[in-house]
Design a protein around this motif. Structure first.
Motif, PDB file in Angstrom:
ATOM      1  N   GLY B  81       0.789  -1.234   0.000  1.00  0.00           N
ATOM      2  CA  GLY B  81       0.000   0.000   0.000  1.00  0.00           C
ATOM      3  C   GLY B  81       0.818   1.279   0.000  1.00  0.00           C
ATOM      4  O   GLY B  81       0.290   2.355  -0.244  1.00  0.00           O
ATOM      5  N   SER B  82       2.121   1.180   0.286  1.00  0.00           N
ATOM      6  CA  SER B  82       2.951   2.399   0.198  1.00  0.00           C
ATOM      7  C   SER B  82       4.309   2.054  -0.394  1.00  0.00           C
ATOM      8  O   SER B  82       4.800   0.920  -0.254  1.00  0.00           O
ATOM      9  CB  SER B  82       3.132   3.034   1.583  1.00  0.00           C
ATOM     10  N   PHE B  83       4.895   3.047  -1.056  1.00  0.00           N
ATOM     11  CA  PHE B  83       6.207   2.850  -1.669  1.00  0.00           C
ATOM     12  C   PHE B  83       7.237   2.497  -0.603  1.00  0.00           C
ATOM     13  O   PHE B  83       8.047   1.585  -0.785  1.00  0.00           O
ATOM     14  CB  PHE B  83       6.617   4.114  -2.429  1.00  0.00           C
ATOM     15  N   ARG B  84       7.175   3.203   0.508  1.00  0.00           N
ATOM     16  CA  ARG B  84       8.127   2.931   1.587  1.00  0.00           C
ATOM     17  C   ARG B  84       8.073   1.470   2.040  1.00  0.00           C
ATOM     18  O   ARG B  84       9.103   0.800   2.158  1.00  0.00           O
ATOM     19  CB  ARG B  84       7.876   3.857   2.777  1.00  0.00           C
ATOM     20  N   GLU B  85       6.865   0.991   2.256  1.00  0.00           N
ATOM     21  CA  GLU B  85       6.756  -0.388   2.752  1.00  0.00           C
ATOM     22  C   GLU B  85       7.175  -1.409   1.696  1.00  0.00           C
ATOM     23  O   GLU B  85       7.882  -2.367   1.994  1.00  0.00           O
ATOM     24  CB  GLU B  85       5.330  -0.672   3.239  1.00  0.00           C
ATOM     25  N   ASP B  86       6.721  -1.184   0.461  1.00  0.00           N
ATOM     26  CA  ASP B  86       7.073  -2.127  -0.603  1.00  0.00           C
ATOM     27  C   ASP B  86       8.588  -2.193  -0.819  1.00  0.00           C
ATOM     28  O   ASP B  86       9.168  -3.275  -0.940  1.00  0.00           O
ATOM     29  CB  ASP B  86       6.395  -1.720  -1.928  1.00  0.00           C
ATOM     30  N   THR B 160      20.410   2.534  -7.847  1.00  0.00           N
ATOM     31  CA  THR B 160      20.684   3.227  -6.588  1.00  0.00           C
ATOM     32  C   THR B 160      20.406   2.326  -5.393  1.00  0.00           C
ATOM     33  O   THR B 160      21.064   2.419  -4.360  1.00  0.00           O
ATOM     34  CB  THR B 160      19.776   4.483  -6.472  1.00  0.00           C
ATOM     35  N   LEU B 161      19.425   1.446  -5.556  1.00  0.00           N
ATOM     36  CA  LEU B 161      19.071   0.535  -4.468  1.00  0.00           C
ATOM     37  C   LEU B 161      20.002  -0.687  -4.443  1.00  0.00           C
ATOM     38  O   LEU B 161      20.625  -0.994  -3.424  1.00  0.00           O
ATOM     39  CB  LEU B 161      17.612   0.085  -4.636  1.00  0.00           C
ATOM     40  N   LEU B 162      20.097  -1.386  -5.573  1.00  0.00           N
ATOM     41  CA  LEU B 162      20.857  -2.636  -5.600  1.00  0.00           C
ATOM     42  C   LEU B 162      22.369  -2.400  -5.605  1.00  0.00           C
ATOM     43  O   LEU B 162      23.125  -3.190  -5.031  1.00  0.00           O
ATOM     44  CB  LEU B 162      20.459  -3.480  -6.817  1.00  0.00           C
ATOM     45  N   GLY B 163      22.812  -1.336  -6.262  1.00  0.00           N
ATOM     46  CA  GLY B 163      24.247  -1.076  -6.410  1.00  0.00           C
ATOM     47  C   GLY B 163      25.006  -1.103  -5.095  1.00  0.00           C
ATOM     48  O   GLY B 163      25.942  -1.902  -4.938  1.00  0.00           O
ATOM     49  N   PRO B 164      24.629  -0.260  -4.118  1.00  0.00           N
ATOM     50  CA  PRO B 164      25.383  -0.244  -2.855  1.00  0.00           C
ATOM     51  C   PRO B 164      25.351  -1.587  -2.117  1.00  0.00           C
ATOM     52  O   PRO B 164      26.335  -1.968  -1.489  1.00  0.00           O
ATOM     53  CB  PRO B 164      24.669   0.837  -2.039  1.00  0.00           C
ATOM     54  N   LEU B 165      24.229  -2.316  -2.235  1.00  0.00           N
ATOM     55  CA  LEU B 165      24.135  -3.619  -1.563  1.00  0.00           C
ATOM     56  C   LEU B 165      25.077  -4.627  -2.218  1.00  0.00           C
ATOM     57  O   LEU B 165      25.824  -5.341  -1.548  1.00  0.00           O
ATOM     58  CB  LEU B 165      22.693  -4.148  -1.620  1.00  0.00           C
ATOM     59  N   ILE B 185      17.832   2.369   1.938  1.00  0.00           N
ATOM     60  CA  ILE B 185      16.380   2.546   1.729  1.00  0.00           C
ATOM     61  C   ILE B 185      16.012   4.029   1.809  1.00  0.00           C
ATOM     62  O   ILE B 185      15.301   4.551   0.941  1.00  0.00           O
ATOM     63  CB  ILE B 185      15.573   1.730   2.777  1.00  0.00           C
ATOM     64  N   GLU B 186      16.522   4.716   2.824  1.00  0.00           N
ATOM     65  CA  GLU B 186      16.191   6.143   2.980  1.00  0.00           C
ATOM     66  C   GLU B 186      16.688   6.960   1.791  1.00  0.00           C
ATOM     67  O   GLU B 186      16.023   7.893   1.348  1.00  0.00           O
ATOM     68  CB  GLU B 186      16.771   6.699   4.295  1.00  0.00           C
ATOM     69  N   GLN B 187      17.862   6.608   1.286  1.00  0.00           N
ATOM     70  CA  GLN B 187      18.393   7.311   0.106  1.00  0.00           C
ATOM     71  C   GLN B 187      17.457   7.152  -1.079  1.00  0.00           C
ATOM     72  O   GLN B 187      17.152   8.112  -1.777  1.00  0.00           O
ATOM     73  CB  GLN B 187      19.759   6.741  -0.277  1.00  0.00           C
ATOM     74  N   VAL B 188      17.024   5.921  -1.308  1.00  0.00           N
ATOM     75  CA  VAL B 188      16.133   5.660  -2.440  1.00  0.00           C
ATOM     76  C   VAL B 188      14.839   6.437  -2.272  1.00  0.00           C
ATOM     77  O   VAL B 188      14.345   7.057  -3.222  1.00  0.00           O
ATOM     78  CB  VAL B 188      15.859   4.143  -2.570  1.00  0.00           C
TER      79      VAL B 188
END
Lengths: 194, 194
Positions: B81-86, B160-165, B185-188
């Motif tokens: 239901g939210s981008f943050r949670e997903d 941006t999400l997968l790269g640093p991980l 996550i916060e950066q994304v």
């Protein structure tokens, strides 16, 4: 004086043969990955005797590690007076390296080997972290100048910069075009300023 | 009816032997990397005849590619239901996969092979991009809901999400601790909202 003069060409010969061995090892790594590197083959290709090779590098691992460090991305640290300029120079520079023929085609075989060899994993991690030195220096200088807050954590910031570039180069294999690269730089600048 | 009933156990046998062959291939990949995978060895370990293996996978490459796709990270798409949670669910999930034993230890050998084999490179890139589907769906849904602007480019956001991980897992080999992961996550989230 006489002995010193006699020593010089000998030193020069040692330096050259070490250089040749490292060059051949790097070439083999690039061509075949780690599995293709044997001291036999390096000796054959370089014309340097195995005994000489073992004198400088006691094991095949020592030789491979030395060749890896030489192969990899030693970047110089820019000092252009602003964080934006320094980070832009470093980023354009690493993108050029990522688009070159050699280093990016060899690194995966080291990463692969590191997965199966804890000693190599530690060395590889050390080399990688060592290569972030110019980035850490540039960040430290920006903190000193008051451009970015001292609360910014350097190591995650480096991951924010290098991660997306490495991801595109080795994982998705999408192009490292200007738009993407500039986007990554802007992200780092905006995150660093928080 | 009779023929159908007779066919079923046969289908089941085919399905099982394919499954066994893929499992053994994945195990070999994980243990030795790509170079250790031969149809001979897969046949020996699985007890499935080479002729049967070649019937399902005409070449060693076909077998390896099939095993790679099965090995890799199929993530399901959350809908909280939210981008943050997903995005949080997806990130925690991929971090768990990155910390598992199998997939992350095999992928580098595929990446390495891709450097030296243009066909495999294309397939590998396709598999990787395919795996970003849940991310792209979550981003598209957030745009629909008006949570993030439609001008946001999905593919760089995924990098941006997968790269640093990925950078931490395979390059610097620094820990993927909660602080780092939450920071990513916060950066994304902050970049997506621009």
């Amino acid at each position: 004086m006489e002995s010193q003069e006699r020593l010089k060409p000998q030193d020069e010969r040692v330096r050259r043969s070490k250089e040749t061995v490292l060059k051949v090892t790097s070439e083999l790594l690039a061509e075949t990955g780690l599995s293709g590197v044997s001291v036999d083959e390096v000796s054959r290709r370089s014309g340097v005797a195995k005994t000489t090779i073992y004198r400088h590098w006691p094991t095949r691992s020592d030789l491979v590690i030395d060749a890896c460090s030489q192969l990899s991305t030693s970047q110089s640290t820019p000092d252009r007076g602003s964080f934006r300029e320094d980070i832009t120079v470093l980023t354009k520079d690493i993108v050029k390296l990522l688009q070159s023929a050699r280093w990016p085609s060899v690194l995966p075989s080291i990463i692969d080997a590191a997965e199966h060899d804890p000693d190599l994993a530690q060395i590889h991690s050390g080399i990688q972290v060592g290569h972030t030195k110019p980035y850490l220096e540039v960040i430290a200088r920006a903190v000193e100048r008051g451009e970015i807050p001292s609360t910014v954590e350097p190591s995650p910031l480096v991951a924010t910069l290098l991660g997306p570039l490495f991801y595109r180069r080795w994982f998705s294999r999408e192009p490292l075009d200007d738009q993407f690269v500039n986007g990554v730089i802007e992200q780092v600048l905006s995150i660093a300023k928080k």
